[in-house]
Design a protein around this motif. Structure first.
Motif, mmCIF file in Angstrom:
data_model
loop_
_atom_site.group_PDB
_atom_site.id
_atom_site.type_symbol
_atom_site.label_atom_id
_atom_site.label_comp_id
_atom_site.label_asym_id
_atom_site.label_seq_id
_atom_site.Cartn_x
_atom_site.Cartn_y
_atom_site.Cartn_z
ATOM 1 N N LEU A 27 18.916 -14.602 -33.796
ATOM 2 C CA LEU A 27 19.172 -15.917 -34.173
ATOM 3 C C LEU A 27 18.464 -17.038 -33.691
ATOM 4 O O LEU A 27 17.980 -17.854 -34.351
ATOM 5 C CB LEU A 27 20.920 -16.038 -34.282
ATOM 6 C CG LEU A 27 21.312 -17.199 -35.078
ATOM 7 C CD1 LEU A 27 20.990 -16.896 -36.529
ATOM 8 C CD2 LEU A 27 22.645 -17.458 -34.892
ATOM 9 N N GLU A 28 18.526 -16.920 -32.282
ATOM 10 C CA GLU A 28 17.897 -18.080 -31.446
ATOM 11 C C GLU A 28 16.155 -17.857 -31.781
ATOM 12 O O GLU A 28 15.564 -18.954 -31.927
ATOM 13 C CB GLU A 28 17.966 -17.594 -29.975
ATOM 14 C CG GLU A 28 19.317 -18.031 -29.753
ATOM 15 C CD GLU A 28 19.602 -17.568 -28.117
ATOM 16 O OE1 GLU A 28 18.696 -17.306 -27.572
ATOM 17 O OE2 GLU A 28 20.795 -17.911 -27.851
ATOM 18 N N LEU A 29 15.764 -16.691 -31.741
ATOM 19 C CA LEU A 29 14.394 -16.444 -32.185
ATOM 20 C C LEU A 29 13.975 -16.951 -33.428
ATOM 21 O O LEU A 29 12.819 -17.632 -33.704
ATOM 22 C CB LEU A 29 14.062 -14.988 -32.267
ATOM 23 C CG LEU A 29 12.556 -14.403 -32.447
ATOM 24 C CD1 LEU A 29 11.511 -14.935 -31.591
ATOM 25 C CD2 LEU A 29 12.482 -12.950 -32.670
ATOM 26 N N LEU A 30 14.837 -16.954 -34.734
ATOM 27 C CA LEU A 30 14.597 -17.438 -35.799
ATOM 28 C C LEU A 30 14.578 -18.724 -35.846
ATOM 29 O O LEU A 30 13.901 -19.545 -36.479
ATOM 30 C CB LEU A 30 15.447 -16.839 -36.783
ATOM 31 C CG LEU A 30 15.761 -15.219 -37.222
ATOM 32 C CD1 LEU A 30 16.711 -15.050 -38.251
ATOM 33 C CD2 LEU A 30 14.394 -14.745 -37.458
ATOM 34 N N GLN A 31 15.544 -19.534 -35.131
ATOM 35 C CA GLN A 31 15.552 -20.882 -35.182
ATOM 36 C C GLN A 31 14.250 -21.514 -34.324
ATOM 37 O O GLN A 31 13.922 -22.528 -34.893
ATOM 38 C CB GLN A 31 16.716 -21.187 -34.224
ATOM 39 C CG GLN A 31 18.061 -20.991 -35.227
ATOM 40 C CD GLN A 31 19.364 -21.077 -34.290
ATOM 41 O OE1 GLN A 31 19.263 -21.157 -32.988
ATOM 42 N NE2 GLN A 31 20.506 -21.445 -35.182
ATOM 43 N N ARG A 32 13.747 -20.802 -33.253
ATOM 44 C CA ARG A 32 12.634 -21.392 -32.715
ATOM 45 C C ARG A 32 11.376 -21.052 -33.528
ATOM 46 O O ARG A 32 10.478 -21.955 -33.453
ATOM 47 C CB ARG A 32 12.572 -20.631 -31.316
ATOM 48 C CG ARG A 32 11.459 -21.116 -30.435
ATOM 49 C CD ARG A 32 11.600 -20.323 -28.981
ATOM 50 N NE ARG A 32 11.390 -18.976 -28.903
ATOM 51 C CZ ARG A 32 12.295 -18.094 -28.671
ATOM 52 N NH1 ARG A 32 13.564 -18.412 -28.677
ATOM 53 N NH2 ARG A 32 11.989 -16.701 -28.734
ATOM 54 N N GLU A 33 11.147 -19.874 -34.143
ATOM 55 C CA GLU A 33 9.856 -19.441 -34.764
ATOM 56 C C GLU A 33 9.719 -19.617 -36.096
ATOM 57 O O GLU A 33 8.438 -19.647 -36.616
ATOM 58 C CB GLU A 33 9.546 -17.975 -34.317
ATOM 59 C CG GLU A 33 9.437 -17.810 -32.760
ATOM 60 C CD GLU A 33 8.140 -18.495 -32.289
ATOM 61 O OE1 GLU A 33 7.341 -18.929 -32.913
ATOM 62 O OE2 GLU A 33 8.379 -18.744 -31.012
ATOM 63 N N GLU A 34 10.922 -19.472 -36.737
ATOM 64 C CA GLU A 34 10.891 -19.850 -38.277
ATOM 65 C C GLU A 34 10.014 -18.904 -38.988
ATOM 66 O O GLU A 34 9.044 -19.272 -39.763
ATOM 67 C CB GLU A 34 10.535 -21.262 -38.672
ATOM 68 C CG GLU A 34 11.730 -22.216 -38.106
ATOM 69 C CD GLU A 34 11.426 -23.706 -38.517
ATOM 70 O OE1 GLU A 34 10.175 -23.970 -38.999
ATOM 71 O OE2 GLU A 34 12.099 -24.532 -38.292
ATOM 72 N N PRO A 35 10.086 -17.609 -38.738
ATOM 73 C CA PRO A 35 9.220 -16.636 -39.205
ATOM 74 C C PRO A 35 9.643 -16.410 -40.966
ATOM 75 O O PRO A 35 10.648 -16.644 -41.179
ATOM 76 C CB PRO A 35 9.747 -15.140 -38.636
ATOM 77 C CG PRO A 35 10.974 -15.534 -38.368
ATOM 78 C CD PRO A 35 11.023 -16.911 -38.138
ATOM 79 N N GLY A 36 8.640 -15.885 -41.559
ATOM 80 C CA GLY A 36 8.843 -15.820 -43.028
ATOM 81 C C GLY A 36 9.387 -14.296 -43.295
ATOM 82 O O GLY A 36 10.409 -14.028 -44.205
#
Length: 334
Positions: A41-50
């Motif tokens: 979840l932290e990774l998604l917030q930081r990197e915003e991948p598609g």
């Protein structure tokens, strides 16, 4: 490139997924990995991948909780669920969450290729749908804007900040300066409603073969830059195989002055010499064209002068002949 991340509590599986994905010759860019849902979840917030490839059974936060927590973060993000054969309940939750697809461990390169290709296709579809919604919203907002701008000065309601509420027109409100142009051509002559960066175009609400354009400071910087850049844009356009005839206002700095900028452009167009060649004329805000300016070649004041000029400029021969006859009758009565 489509950015993707891998979330799985087994490091070897993560590395295997990354290695296989990198060999697929798809337009993908790896931007990070995580060992559980919380880190994911932290990774998604930081990197915003598609694209997210995630395991379902993980410690701390499992895949189901991750999907639920991240559902509203990015509606267009595509999820690919990776699970073991025994994780049927988790897989069913993933299907209910409307993920792009799922693959069972162990999987081969072709399975991975197929599901990633589907995810890319869904991203593009979501992007097209989103752009279509924005375009529809923009057309509606521009129609309202043109009606407000084109009202008579005495009928124009005070600006109450309503443009700030429009996502489609927010960039206009943020502009440092803008200019308005009126062109004797329909909207197709200038392209779309966003024909160039910093330009908005709309059909005239009352004249079928007239267009209104707004150029903002995004076009260029410096005093008078918005007006000059808008004039340059129009100078390269044609309508009915001839250069566009248009007038560009001077530069204004408040959204509430849009109707005034429109009226200045209209006045400049109306006072243009009758025998002038097609082209673009501009005004300075500090030196607007004088009301009723005329020279020996101008048409005398006549109630239907504007209609005749627009008919001539737009190539409407029958209408121009009809109005010309009325003009001659007018002269005879003087």
């Amino acid at each position: 490139m489509y950015r993707y991340v891998v979330i799985d509590d087994e490091m070897l599986i993560r590395k295997n997924i990354i290695k296989k994905t990198s060999s697929l010759e798809l337009p993908l860019a790896f931007v990070g990995e995580a060992g559980n849902g919380e880190e994911g979840l932290e990774l998604l917030q930081r990197e915003e991948p598609g694209i997210v490839l995630t395991d379902m059974r993980m410690p701390v936060m499992d895949g189901v909780s991750l999907l639920q927590s991240a559902a509203a973060m990015s509606p267009g993000r595509q999820w690919i669920v990776i699970s073991g054969y025994s994780d049927f309940e988790y897989t069913r939750e993933a299907i209910n969450a409307n993920v792009a697809g799922y693959i069972l461990k162990p999987f081969d390169r072709q399975e991975l290729h197929d599901v990633l290709t589907k995810a890319i296709r869904l991203i593009e579809q979501h992007r097209r749908d989103h752009e279509a919604r924005l375009d529809t919203e923009l057309k509606l907002e521009l129609a309202n804007l043109s009606i407000w701008m084109c009202r008579k000065q005495s009928d124009t309601p005070p600006y109450s900040g309503w443009l700030q509420e429009s996502a489609a027109l927010r960039s206009l409100c943020a502009a440092q300066a803008f200019a308005v142009a009126v062109a004797a051509a329909d909207i197709s002559a200038v392209g779309s409603h966003r024909p160039a960066p910093g330009i908005l175009a709309m059909a005239h609400p009352e004249r079928a073969e007239a267009a209104i354009l707004i150029g903002t400071s995004a076009l260029a910087s410096g005093p008078g830059a918005a007006s000059g850049a808008l004039a340059s844009f129009l100078a390269g356009r044609t309508f009915a195989s001839a250069p566009i005839t248009a007038a560009v206002s001077g530069e204004f700095h408040r959204v509430s002055d849009l109707p005034a900028a429109y009226r200045q452009a209209v006045e400049l167009l109306e006072n243009r010499p009758y025998r002038a060649e097609p082209g673009v004329i501009s005004a300075s805000r500090d030196n607007p064209p004088p009301a009723g300016a005329a020279d020996e070649h101008d048409i005398p004041v006549w109630p239907q002068t504007n209609e005749l000029l627009f008919a001539i400029e737009s190539g409407r021969v029958d209408e121009a002949e009809r109005l010309s006859g009325q003009l001659f009758d007018y002269f005879r009565r003087q």
